[in-house]
Design a protein around this motif. Structure first.
Motif: not given
Length: 119
Positions: A9-13, A15-23, A66-69, A78-81
């Motif tokens: 999943k992704a979110s804009i938080t 002022n950055k795009l955070l992509l949530q990694a599966s691991e 990604i288009k919006n960002s 990219v983020q994991f925990k």
């Protein structure tokens, strides 16, 4: 076969795009390169560590974020925990690929149509 980490999943938080990694992404460095997986309909950002490259799969469901960002040139992370890693050179690589994919049947008609529809 290279190891693959999926973006779920992704979110804009903050002022950055955070992509949530599966691991876990711990120990990886950005390679500043993006590939295309036209069979899985995803962009693949390369991460690297002492063992070589790992594929960070960014599926079609994430492309609208990604288009919006991209329009705001928001930094991509990219983020994991609790671990976060900035994906440097992300937009430069992505824009190059998008421009190359549009109208280019070498990527497959369905991939071209999906990219053109969102970007």
């Amino acid at each position: 076969m290279k190891k693959r980490i999926s973006i779920q999943k992704a979110s804009i938080t903050d002022n950055k795009l955070l992509l949530q990694a599966s691991e876990s992404i711990n120990g990886f460095m950005p390679s500043e390169q993006i590939l295309v997986d036209s069979k899985q309909f995803s962009f693949v950002y390369l991460l690297e560590n002492q063992d070589g490259y790992t594929y960070l799969d960014i599926p079609e469901s994430i492309w609208p974020f990604i288009k919006n960002s991209l329009e705001m040139t928001t930094p991509v992370w990219v983020q994991f925990k609790d671990d976060e890693l900035e994906l440097t050179n992300f937009y430069e690589e992505l824009v190059f690929l998008i421009n190359n994919i549009k109208g280019n049947s070498n990527y497959g008609e369905e991939m071209v149509a999906k990219v053109e529809a969102i970007f």
